[in-house]
Design a protein around this motif. Structure first.
Motif: not given
Length: 116
Positions: A4, A35, A44-52
């Protein structure tokens, strides 16, 4: 450094190379600016959707988020180049690439003359 933190640092590098504030990145990615700050700090433990969403906002290949090299002048220059061309059309990118090839060929020929 954990994943992260590494991803967060890379997002910060790309954001700064684009000349964006955290607020501008947040707006482009449809996220809240606080965020983005947490992501950049590795909090933050970023989700793949957010990373996208962030990758789409930067308009870079996904692999760019995972290029964890030491920050160097060369890396900054490459990031800046990517930023400069990222909003251009395919035709414009092809023209820029052609010009770059010609400039590099001229530099290479100049270097050959200097070694003779």
């Amino acid at each position: 450094m954990n994943l992260p933190e590494s991803v967060g640092n890379r997002i910060r590098e790309l954001r700064k190379a684009k000349g964006w504030t955290q607020e501008q990145l947040a707006e482009a990615a449809s996220l809240h600016y606080s965020y983005i700050g947490g992501v950049e700090r590795g909090d933050r433990n970023i989700s793949l959707e957010t990373l996208e969403k962030i990758i789409a906002a930067f308009q870079v290949p996904a692999v760019e988020i995972f290029r964890f090299e030491d920050e160097t002048d060369r890396r900054r220059a490459l990031d800046e180049h990517m930023t400069l061309i990222s909003d251009r059309s395919t035709e414009e990118i092809a023209a820029i690439t052609k010009i770059n090839r010609e400039v590099i060929a001229a530099i290479d020929m100049s270097g050959d003359k200097n070694t003779e």
